[in-house]
Design a protein around this motif. Structure first.
Motif, short mmCIF file in Angstrom:
data_model
loop_
_atom_site.label_atom_id
_atom_site.label_comp_id
_atom_site.label_asym_id
_atom_site.label_seq_id
_atom_site.Cartn_x
_atom_site.Cartn_y
_atom_site.Cartn_z
N GLY A 73 -5.72 -7.30 -2.90
CA GLY A 73 -4.38 -7.05 -3.76
C GLY A 73 -3.62 -6.04 -2.73
O GLY A 73 -2.27 -6.51 -2.60
N LEU A 74 -4.12 -5.10 -1.90
CA LEU A 74 -3.16 -4.27 -1.06
C LEU A 74 -2.93 -5.33 0.01
O LEU A 74 -1.69 -5.12 0.54
N SER A 75 -3.49 -6.18 0.42
CA SER A 75 -3.36 -7.21 1.67
C SER A 75 -1.96 -7.86 1.35
O SER A 75 -1.10 -8.39 2.18
N VAL A 76 -1.91 -8.60 -0.09
CA VAL A 76 -0.72 -9.31 -0.28
C VAL A 76 0.58 -8.50 -0.31
O VAL A 76 1.69 -8.61 0.41
N GLY A 77 0.52 -7.00 -0.50
CA GLY A 77 1.58 -6.14 -0.40
C GLY A 77 1.79 -5.98 1.15
O GLY A 77 3.00 -5.48 1.31
N TYR A 78 0.57 -5.47 1.99
CA TYR A 78 0.89 -5.26 3.30
C TYR A 78 1.75 -6.21 4.02
O TYR A 78 2.72 -6.14 4.91
N SER A 79 1.32 -7.50 3.70
CA SER A 79 1.81 -8.69 4.41
C SER A 79 3.35 -8.74 4.11
O SER A 79 4.19 -8.67 5.34
N LEU A 80 3.77 -8.81 3.06
CA LEU A 80 5.16 -8.94 2.77
C LEU A 80 6.02 -7.77 3.21
O LEU A 80 6.88 -7.82 3.71
N ALA A 81 5.59 -6.67 2.88
CA ALA A 81 6.17 -5.35 3.39
C ALA A 81 6.41 -5.25 4.81
O ALA A 81 7.43 -4.88 5.35
N GLN A 82 5.32 -5.55 5.55
CA GLN A 82 5.43 -5.44 6.86
C GLN A 82 6.34 -6.43 7.52
O GLN A 82 6.76 -6.14 8.46
N TYR A 83 6.15 -7.72 6.84
CA TYR A 83 7.01 -8.88 7.56
C TYR A 83 8.61 -8.36 7.39
O TYR A 83 9.48 -8.51 8.47
N TYR A 84 9.12 -7.86 6.21
CA TYR A 84 10.37 -7.74 5.90
C TYR A 84 10.53 -6.26 6.13
O TYR A 84 12.05 -5.89 5.99
N GLY A 85 9.84 -5.34 6.67
CA GLY A 85 10.10 -4.00 7.09
C GLY A 85 10.49 -2.91 6.14
O GLY A 85 11.14 -1.88 6.31
N PHE A 86 10.02 -3.06 4.86
CA PHE A 86 10.20 -1.81 4.03
C PHE A 86 8.71 -1.13 3.82
O PHE A 86 7.96 -1.56 4.27
N GLN A 87 9.01 0.06 3.25
CA GLN A 87 7.88 0.90 3.33
C GLN A 87 6.66 0.62 2.52
O GLN A 87 6.95 -0.23 1.35
N TRP A 88 5.60 0.79 3.10
CA TRP A 88 4.33 0.41 2.36
C TRP A 88 3.24 1.41 2.67
O TRP A 88 3.40 2.11 3.07
N GLY A 89 2.30 0.90 1.86
CA GLY A 89 0.77 1.63 1.72
C GLY A 89 0.85 2.91 0.94
O GLY A 89 1.53 3.17 0.06
N LYS A 90 -0.45 3.46 0.96
CA LYS A 90 -0.93 4.60 -0.01
C LYS A 90 -0.92 5.81 0.49
O LYS A 90 -1.24 6.88 0.14
N PHE A 91 -0.45 5.71 2.16
CA PHE A 91 -0.21 7.16 2.76
C PHE A 91 1.22 7.81 2.22
O PHE A 91 1.46 8.74 2.53
N VAL A 92 1.96 6.96 1.29
CA VAL A 92 3.25 7.63 0.90
C VAL A 92 3.29 7.79 -0.71
O VAL A 92 2.25 7.09 -1.22
N ARG A 93 4.00 8.66 -1.12
CA ARG A 93 4.05 8.43 -2.71
C ARG A 93 4.41 6.99 -3.58
O ARG A 93 5.32 6.38 -2.65
#
Length: 410
Positions: A291-311
C-alpha cells in the motif's frame, strides 16, 4: 547498542517482507507438486533480491533520495513512466492479494467468509498506514512474523527422509511427475515471488523514511544479507513441510489453510495457532508495504511530498493515493474473487515486470553523480548483469508458460 538494535529490527523486517502471501502459497504449491526439486530457484531468488536490495539501499543512504525519485531524473520521463506503469500495476495487484491474504488468515480462526472480513481488513490497513509510525509498522509486524519459524520446527518434527530430500534437491528429479512446462511455470512463479518489485521500492523508500546516511551502510547491508536469507530459509521450510505431507499423497495446495496444515500435523494445535499469527503478520505487513509502495511510486515520480516522516496533512496527495488504492483493493475482493487466484496471477506478473524494476536500479547504482565513490564495483556489476539476464529470461517466458499450462493446471 542502538546500531545493533537497528540491525536486529531490520533483520526481522526483512524476514516479514520476504515471506508474503505470494511466497506462502507458491512455496506450498511447489512443495506439494515438485518436492524439493525447485529449491535452486529459491536460492537464486534470495541472491537476486539481496543484490538489488543492497543497490537500492545504498542509493537511498548515499543520495538521500528514493529509487523512483531518481529513475525519472536519470532515465527521463518516458522511461520513468514505463517503469511507473509496470510497477503500479504489479504492486496494486499484489496489494489486492495481500489484503485478501489477511482476510483468509482471519477466516482460519472463525467461520465468517473472507469476503465479509475484507472491508474490516481494508479499514485496518488504511488506519495503520495513515496514523501509525513507520518504525512501529515494521518492528511490530516484523516481530510477529517470526511466528513463521514454526514451519522449521514442524519440518524437523515431521522427520522427512533426508536421503530422499537430498535426492530431490537435484533440479532434474521432479518427483511429482509433472510436465516440464509446468515445472518451468512454477519456477518462474517462485522466482517472481522471491523478487517481487515492491520489495526494493519499499526498502529504498524506507531508507529515506529512516534517514539513512553513509554511516548506515553497514546496518543496511546487515538487513539485506542476514534478513532476506532468513526469510528464504522460512520459504524453504514451507516447501519442505508441503513436500513431506502432501507430495506422497498427491494432494495439491489450493487454500491458505492447506499451507498451514503440515504445521498442525508436525507440532499440533499450538503450532497451528502460531502459524495463523505468522500468516496474519506476514500478510498484514506485506499489505502495509505494498500500500505504501503504491503511494511512494506515484508521489516520487510526480515530485510531491510523500512518506510517514511528515504529518499526513503535509503529504495529503500521498495519503489520498493510498486511500484510493485501499478502496480499489477492497472493491475487487468483495466481488468474491478468489485471493489465491489473485496471488497466483500476481507472482507471474511480478516476473514479467522484473526488468522494468531492476534495470533502472542497476543504471543508477553505477552513476557517480549520485553515488560517487559508493557506486557499483566490479563484483556488484557482474552480479547485477547476471541477474538482469535471468530476470529477462523469466519475464519473456512467463506469459507463454502461463498460457501453455493454463496457469499451472496442466
Amino acid at each position: 547498542m542502538k546500531r545493533y538494535f537497528a540491525v536486529l529490527l531490520g533483520v526481522l523486517t526483512a524476514i516479514g517482507g520476504f515471506v508474503d502471501i505470494g511466497d506462502l502459497v507458491t512455496d506450498a504449491q511447489v512443495g506439494a507438486r515438485f518436492g524439493w526439486s525447485l529449491t535452486w530457484v529459491i536460492l537464486v531468488g534470495i541472491g537476486g533480491i539481496c543484490v538489488f536490495a543492497e543497490m537500492a539501499g545504498r542509493i537511498a543512504a548515499v543520495s538521500h533520495r528514493a529509487t523512483f525519485d531518481l529513475v525519472r531524473e536519470r532515465l527521463g520521463p518516458r522511461v520513468g513512466m514505463l517503469n511507473l506503469v509496470g510497477s503500479i500495476l504489479v504492486t496494486l495487484l499484489t496489494f489486492i492479494a495481500e489484503i485478501g491474504g489477511v482476510a483468509l488468515a482471519l477466516q482460519l480462526v472463525g467461520s465468517v467468509s473472507h469476503v465479509l472480513i475484507v472491508p474490516f481488513v481494508a479499514v485496518a490497513v488504511w488506519l495503520v498506514l495513515w496514523r501509525a509510525k513507520f518504525s512501529s509498522i515494521e518492528n511490530v509486524l516484523g516481530l510477529m512474523g517470526l511466528a513463521l519459524l514454526v514451519f522449521a520446527v514442524a519440518l524437523w518434527q515431521l522427520g522427512p527422509d533426508w536421503n530422499e530430500v537430498v535426492h530431490q534437491l537435484k533440479p532434474t528429479s521432479n518427483p511429482g511427475g509433472e510436465s516440464w512446462q509446468t515445472y518451468a511455470y512454477f519456477g518462474v512463479a517462485l522466482f517472481g515471488a522471491a523478487m517481487t518489485p515492491y520489495e526494493v521500492f519499499f526498502f529504498s523508500s524506507g531508507g529515506v523514511e529512516e534517514r539513512w546516511t553513509r554511516k548506515d551502510l553497514g546496518v543496511m547491508r546487515a538487513n539485506v544479507f542476514i534478513g532476506f536469507p532468513l526469510g528464504g530459509l522460512i520459504a524453504l521450510a514451507i516447501v519442505g513441510c508441503a513436500a513431506a505431507v502432501y507430495l506422497p499423497q498427491g494432494i495439491a495446495v489450493e487454500t491458505l489453510g492447506q499451507v498451514g496444515l503440515p504445521v498442525a500435523v508436525g507440532v499440533g494445535k499450538i503450532g497451528l495457532a502460531i502459524v495463523v499469527v505468522g500468516f496474519f503478520a506476514a500478510t498484514f505487513g506485506a499489505a502495509c508495504e505494498t500500500g505504501l509502495s503504491v503511494g511512494y511510486s506515484l508521489a516520487q515520480y510526480y515530485g510531491f511530498q510523500w512518506g510517514k516522516f511528515v504529518r499526513p496533512k503535509e503529504a495529503a496527495r500521498f495519503h489520498a493515493i493510498v486511500l484510493l488504492a485501499t478502496v480499489l483493493a477492497a472493491g475487487v475482493l468483495v466481488t468474491g474473487v478468489d485471493p489465491i487466484m489473485v496471488t497466483e496471477v500476481s507472482v507471474v506478473f511480478s516476473a514479467i515486470a522484473l526488468p522494468l524494476t531492476y534495470l533502472p536500479i542497476l543504471v543508477i547504482a553505477n552513476d557517480p553523480d549520485y553515488l560517487g565513490e559508493h557506486r557499483n564495483g566490479p563484483v556488484a556489476n557482474a552480479l547485477g548483469l547476471v541477474y538482469l539476464v535471468i530476470v529477462v529470461i523469466a519475464s519473456v517466458a512467463a506469459i507463454p508458460l502461463m498460457i501453455a499450462t493454463s496457469t499451472g493446471q496442466g
